[in-house]
Enzyme design. Sequence first.
Site, PDB file in Angstrom:
ATOM      1  N   SER A 121       0.811  -1.213   0.000  1.00  0.00           N
ATOM      2  CA  SER A 121       0.000   0.000   0.000  1.00  0.00           C
ATOM      3  C   SER A 121       0.841   1.258   0.000  1.00  0.00           C
ATOM      4  O   SER A 121       0.317   2.350  -0.220  1.00  0.00           O
ATOM      5  CB  SER A 121      -0.927   0.011   1.217  1.00  0.00           C
ATOM      6  OG  SER A 121      -0.172  -0.006   2.413  1.00  0.00           O
ATOM      7  N   HIS A 142      -2.482  -3.115  -6.063  1.00  0.00           N
ATOM      8  CA  HIS A 142      -2.927  -2.827  -4.706  1.00  0.00           C
ATOM      9  C   HIS A 142      -4.447  -2.946  -4.602  1.00  0.00           C
ATOM     10  O   HIS A 142      -5.189  -2.107  -5.116  1.00  0.00           O
ATOM     11  CB  HIS A 142      -2.483  -1.412  -4.293  1.00  0.00           C
ATOM     12  CG  HIS A 142      -2.930  -1.025  -2.922  1.00  0.00           C
ATOM     13  ND1 HIS A 142      -3.315   0.245  -2.583  1.00  0.00           N
ATOM     14  CD2 HIS A 142      -3.074  -1.771  -1.782  1.00  0.00           C
ATOM     15  CE1 HIS A 142      -3.677   0.278  -1.321  1.00  0.00           C
ATOM     16  NE2 HIS A 142      -3.541  -0.933  -0.810  1.00  0.00           N
ATOM     17  N   GLU A 154      -5.352  -0.290  -7.493  1.00  0.00           N
ATOM     18  CA  GLU A 154      -4.314   0.605  -7.996  1.00  0.00           C
ATOM     19  C   GLU A 154      -3.241  -0.232  -8.688  1.00  0.00           C
ATOM     20  O   GLU A 154      -2.634  -1.105  -8.065  1.00  0.00           O
ATOM     21  CB  GLU A 154      -3.697   1.407  -6.852  1.00  0.00           C
ATOM     22  CG  GLU A 154      -4.658   2.416  -6.235  1.00  0.00           C
ATOM     23  CD  GLU A 154      -4.064   3.147  -5.045  1.00  0.00           C
ATOM     24  OE1 GLU A 154      -4.283   4.355  -4.922  1.00  0.00           O
ATOM     25  OE2 GLU A 154      -3.387   2.480  -4.223  1.00  0.00           O
ATOM     26  N   ASN A 192      -3.688   6.398  -0.548  1.00  0.00           N
ATOM     27  CA  ASN A 192      -2.981   6.648   0.708  1.00  0.00           C
ATOM     28  C   ASN A 192      -2.134   7.913   0.649  1.00  0.00           C
ATOM     29  O   ASN A 192      -1.914   8.565   1.677  1.00  0.00           O
ATOM     30  CB  ASN A 192      -2.106   5.441   1.069  1.00  0.00           C
ATOM     31  CG  ASN A 192      -2.925   4.282   1.596  1.00  0.00           C
ATOM     32  OD1 ASN A 192      -3.973   4.482   2.200  1.00  0.00           O
ATOM     33  ND2 ASN A 192      -2.465   3.068   1.367  1.00  0.00           N
TER      34      ASN A 192
END
Length: 501
Positions: A121, A142, A154, A192
Site C-alpha cells: 500500500s 494494490h 491501484e 494513501n
Amino acid sequence: MASTFETVGVVGLGTMGAGIAEVFARAGIAVVGVETDPGALERGRGHLEGSTGRALSRGRLTEAERTEILGRVAFTTSLEDLSDCDLVIEAIPEVMDFKRALFTDLDRVCKPSAVLATNTSSLSVTAIAATTTRPGRVVGMHFFNPAPVMRLVEVVRTVSTEDGLAEEVAGLARRLGKTPVTVADRAGFVVNRLLLPYLNHAAALLEQGLSTRDDIDTAMRLGAGFPMGPFALLDLIGLDTSYEICEALFRESRERRHAPAPVLRELVTAGLLGRKSGRGFHGEEPPANPSSEEKPSASTVAVVGGTAANGTGAADGAAEAFAERLSAAGFKTTAVEDADLVVAVSRTPVIEQAVRLPHPARLVGLNLVGDQVAEVASTVLTSPGAAQVARGLLRILGRTAVSCRDRAGFVVGALLHPHLNDAVRMYESGYASMEDIDTAMRLGCGYPAGPFEMLDRLGLETVRDGLRALYAEYRDPSFAPAPLLDQLVTAGVRSIRDLSS
C-alpha cells in the site's frame, strides 16, 4: 506477447491475501495459495471458507458457486508450486526486507514470462522489483480491504515496467470486476498519498487543541460529507498501519505534513492501535449526560458579518440570512452594544472584530458549513458562557455545533482545503489523471465526490483563498496554493475539470 493470466499465485493468506485469492477464483481463474506453515495455511483456508460462507448465507452465492470457487484454490506451503503461474501476487506484511526476500525467491521459482506483483500500500515497487532479474515484469497491484467487496485496484508501474504491461494488468483487474487506476510508483500511490496526510493533519490539529476528537469527526462527516470522521477512520485502518504509511510518505517527500503526528506515535507505542486492539483515538467511554447539554440563555443576540479573506467584508448575505432565522425562531436581535451574545458570521478568524467591541467576551465566530453543521469559533477573549449559549442556540435552529478555536479555516476548511490542494499537486505533477484521482478516492474511501468534483462545487477561488489564509497563519509550505490552482483562479476558470476535457 500479451499475458493470459490463467493461473495466479497468492503468497500470504491473511485477511487480505485470502480475499485476493477469492476475487481471482470468483472470476474463474485457478489460484495457488501459499502460506509459511500448515497452521497459517489452515487459517487462510478458514478465511476463504468463512467469506464465501457469509456470501452464501446472504444469498450472494449459491452452494454450487461456492463449491466451484473453493475448488479453484489449491493450498500449499511450498513456493515451488508457483512455478507454472502466469501471475504471482504477494500479500505479506508491509516490511520491505520481507518483500525483497520473497521476490528474490519468486524470481528464482517462477517461469521467466510470469508477472510478479506486490499488494503493498505504500512501499516502493521499484525497490522490490530491483531484487529480481525481471524488473520489467514487476508491478504493483494494490487491492483494498475487503478485497471481494472493494472495487478499486491501484495498478502501479515503475520506470522499469515493460511497455504495455500495466495496461494488461489493468485489463485483468477489469476481468475481475474491479475498477483499475494506473499510477506511477510514488509512496502511497493515489489513495494513501492523499488520505494519510489528511488523517495525520487531523491528528496534529487535535494535538494543537483546535477542536475535540468528536467535533472534528462530526465536522468532516456532516460538514464535508465524508463517510467517516478522520479519527474513526484512523481507528478502522489501524494506527500502526497509518503510522507506517506516514513514515513511508515522509521518507520520500520530507514534507512536514507527512511526518507522523506525535500523538499518533504515542498511541502506537502504547499499543493503542484502534479497532484491532479495542482502543485508539476512540475507546470505551461513559455515555453522555443529557442534562449537561447546553441551553441558550441569552435574551438578545446581535449578528454581524465577518471579514472575507481579501479584507472587503462578507458579501454573501450569510449574516442577514442567519439573523432572519433567529428572528423566525423567536430570538430577539439587537444592536451589538446591547446584545448578550454577538455572533460574527464568518469564514475567517474574528479576533479583530472582537477587540473592537465594548464586551469582546460576548463574541463568537460562526461558520455555516453545508446544511447541517455550524462551526463555533472562540477567540482568546470569548467567555465559555458565550460559546455555550451559541451552541444551544444552534441546536434549536437544527444545526450541529462544532466548537473550535479562532484559527484560519476553522475545522472543515483547515482539513479539506489542504486535502484538495494535494490532489491538484498530484495532477499537476503528471502523476495521475483527474478522472483516476476522483475515481480512486470515491471507490477507495467512499467519498460521495472526488477531490476535483469537490473543488468545482466549493469554487476554485474559495479554496485558493482558504489556502492563502492557512499559509499566512501557519507558514507551512504545503498550505501554499498549488501553482495550477492560483493560475486557474487568476485566469477566471470556473471548473478545473475543463482542463481534462
